[in-house]
Scaffold this motif. Structure first.
Motif, PDB file in Angstrom:
ATOM      1  N   ARG A 240      26.303 -59.180  19.050  1.00  0.00           N
ATOM      2  CA  ARG A 240      26.060 -57.754  19.329  1.00  0.00           C
ATOM      3  C   ARG A 240      25.118 -57.153  18.306  1.00  0.00           C
ATOM      4  O   ARG A 240      24.240 -56.342  18.634  1.00  0.00           O
ATOM      5  CB  ARG A 240      27.395 -57.009  19.329  1.00  0.00           C
ATOM      6  N   LEU A 241      25.263 -57.570  17.043  1.00  0.00           N
ATOM      7  CA  LEU A 241      24.377 -57.071  15.990  1.00  0.00           C
ATOM      8  C   LEU A 241      22.931 -57.454  16.277  1.00  0.00           C
ATOM      9  O   LEU A 241      22.026 -56.613  16.219  1.00  0.00           O
ATOM     10  CB  LEU A 241      24.817 -57.625  14.638  1.00  0.00           C
TER      11      LEU A 241
ATOM     12  N   ALA B 201      21.569 -58.336  19.086  1.00  0.00           N
ATOM     13  CA  ALA B 201      21.089 -57.653  20.289  1.00  0.00           C
ATOM     14  C   ALA B 201      20.711 -56.205  19.991  1.00  0.00           C
ATOM     15  O   ALA B 201      19.699 -55.692  20.488  1.00  0.00           O
ATOM     16  CB  ALA B 201      22.152 -57.706  21.377  1.00  0.00           C
ATOM     17  N   THR B 202      21.481 -55.561  19.147  1.00  0.00           N
ATOM     18  CA  THR B 202      21.207 -54.173  18.782  1.00  0.00           C
ATOM     19  C   THR B 202      19.916 -54.063  17.977  1.00  0.00           C
ATOM     20  O   THR B 202      19.095 -53.173  18.207  1.00  0.00           O
ATOM     21  CB  THR B 202      22.388 -53.589  17.981  1.00  0.00           C
ATOM     22  N   VAL B 203      19.728 -54.986  17.054  1.00  0.00           N
ATOM     23  CA  VAL B 203      18.495 -55.011  16.267  1.00  0.00           C
ATOM     24  C   VAL B 203      17.304 -55.305  17.177  1.00  0.00           C
ATOM     25  O   VAL B 203      16.233 -54.679  17.061  1.00  0.00           O
ATOM     26  CB  VAL B 203      18.589 -56.049  15.131  1.00  0.00           C
ATOM     27  N   SER B 204      17.490 -56.241  18.098  1.00  0.00           N
ATOM     28  CA  SER B 204      16.394 -56.651  18.982  1.00  0.00           C
ATOM     29  C   SER B 204      15.909 -55.513  19.864  1.00  0.00           C
ATOM     30  O   SER B 204      14.719 -55.432  20.188  1.00  0.00           O
ATOM     31  CB  SER B 204      16.840 -57.830  19.859  1.00  0.00           C
ATOM     32  N   ARG B 205      16.806 -54.636  20.260  1.00  0.00           N
ATOM     33  CA  ARG B 205      16.369 -53.512  21.100  1.00  0.00           C
ATOM     34  C   ARG B 205      15.906 -52.307  20.276  1.00  0.00           C
ATOM     35  O   ARG B 205      15.566 -51.260  20.814  1.00  0.00           O
ATOM     36  CB  ARG B 205      17.466 -53.105  22.082  1.00  0.00           C
TER      37      ARG B 205
ATOM     38  N   ASP C 174      17.522 -50.460  17.973  1.00  0.00           N
ATOM     39  CA  ASP C 174      18.462 -49.387  17.626  1.00  0.00           C
ATOM     40  C   ASP C 174      18.992 -49.641  16.213  1.00  0.00           C
ATOM     41  O   ASP C 174      20.138 -50.050  16.014  1.00  0.00           O
ATOM     42  CB  ASP C 174      19.603 -49.348  18.640  1.00  0.00           C
TER      43      ASP C 174
ATOM     44  N   ALA D 224      22.236 -47.753  14.914  1.00  0.00           N
ATOM     45  CA  ALA D 224      23.476 -48.327  15.441  1.00  0.00           C
ATOM     46  C   ALA D 224      23.799 -49.638  14.738  1.00  0.00           C
ATOM     47  O   ALA D 224      24.970 -49.932  14.436  1.00  0.00           O
ATOM     48  CB  ALA D 224      23.355 -48.546  16.940  1.00  0.00           C
ATOM     49  N   ALA D 225      22.779 -50.432  14.455  1.00  0.00           N
ATOM     50  CA  ALA D 225      22.997 -51.691  13.756  1.00  0.00           C
ATOM     51  C   ALA D 225      23.503 -51.441  12.342  1.00  0.00           C
ATOM     52  O   ALA D 225      24.426 -52.117  11.866  1.00  0.00           O
ATOM     53  CB  ALA D 225      21.699 -52.500  13.728  1.00  0.00           C
TER      54      ALA D 225
ATOM     55  N   MET E 150      27.161 -50.796  11.921  1.00  0.00           N
ATOM     56  CA  MET E 150      28.064 -51.948  12.034  1.00  0.00           C
ATOM     57  C   MET E 150      28.344 -52.611  10.692  1.00  0.00           C
ATOM     58  O   MET E 150      29.283 -53.389  10.574  1.00  0.00           O
ATOM     59  CB  MET E 150      27.451 -53.001  12.965  1.00  0.00           C
TER      60      MET E 150
END
Length: 290
Positions: free
Chosen positions: A71-72, A74-78, A80, A83-84, A87
């Motif tokens: 999830r981390l 994926a969040t960085v990849s998009r 955001d 949000a990352a 975490m």
């Protein structure tokens, strides 16, 4: 240490000699700086200090902040980033402050700092944020935080991030994947397995790796700060490195004013015993104050 973090450490040599702080990389304990390597460097008139980064080995753990690595990423990849960051319980700066805090606890105002891989990134941050505390910087097999430099090959990246078994025998057996980034000429499966066994027995703790990874991913580029760095810098990189491509070392040396670049043939993302003399020679010469 920063924020009340407890840091495990060991020393080699005489406290009156010039201090050299060894900073280890991603998920690796202080014992990855081999006893004999530390003794060799201490024998060259250096007071050698090695330590476990937070969330690794016998240093403080952050069990109350679990991180879902998938999830981390994926969040960085998009993109955001806020949000990352939410975490994670700490940053690369916090990890750098741990090393500086350890020096302060030992009564050492200034030290030569040698960092390997993620440890090189941490060492760079130490020098950037507190240049008055860092006599010299040695950045080994590391990079600048710029995504275009120091990329891993797909095979090396997979070998690093694929989950390993939690049982001792399975953990040791899968350590052979480190051959993917080891020095081809000096690859030593026996040494790899021995370190894996020692690491498992000393402090098996895979949960911390995700938080360390997050701190590294979110650190961003250090390019501008490195351009302004006024700390004598040596950059060491193996030409066989597939985990952090040698472009990471070349770029670091290109950015830091006056930096010396040492590219070592037949060295991968490791420190084979056969090259210890060369590495200690370079570190000894770089940490020789006028």
């Amino acid at each position: 240490m920063s924020d009340g973090v407890s840091i495990a450490y060991e020393t080699f040599g005489e406290p009156g000699d010039p201090p050299v702080l060894l900073v280890m990389g991603f998920g690796a304990q202080l014992i990855a700086w081999h006893d004999d390597f530390c003794s060799m460097l201490a024998g060259r008139g250096r007071y050698v200090i090695r330590y476990d980064n937070r969330d690794c080995g016998l240093s403080s753990r952050f069990d109350d902040h679990p991180v879902d690595v998938g999830r981390l990423i994926a969040t960085v990849s998009r993109g955001d980033i806020p949000a990352a960051r939410a975490m994670l319980p700490y940053s690369l700066q916090d990890m750098a402050d741990d090393g500086l805090g350890l020096l302060a606890a030992l009564g050492i105002e200034q030290a030569h700092v040698v960092g390997s891989s993620l440890g090189g990134m941490i060492a760079q941050v130490m020098a950037i944020s507190h240049p008055d505390r860092v006599l010299t910087l040695t950045s080994m097999m590391s990079s600048t935080g710029e995504p275009a430099y120091g990329r891993s090959t797909p095979a090396a990246q997979q070998a690093l991030f694929d989950p390993r078994p939690s049982d001792r025998e399975g953990y040791i057996a899968t350590s052979e994947r480190e051959l993917t980034w080891s020095s081809r000429r000096y690859a030593n499966l026996g040494a790899i397995r021995k370190l894996a066994a020692q690491s498992y027995d000393r402090a098996y703790y895979p949960a911390g790796a995700g938080r360390q990874l997050g701190a590294m991913l979110l650190a961003g580029s250090r390019a501008d700060a490195l351009r302004a760095l006024n700390v004598p810098t040596l950059v060491i990189h193996g030409l066989d490195d597939t985990l952090i491509d040698p472009s990471g070392g070349r770029r670091t040396a290109e950015l830091v004013p006056g930096a010396e670049l040492l590219l070592i043939a037949d060295m991968g993302h490791d420190r084979p015993r056969e090259l210890w003399d060369d590495l200690c020679d370079a570190i000894e010469a770089h940490t020789q104050l006028p």
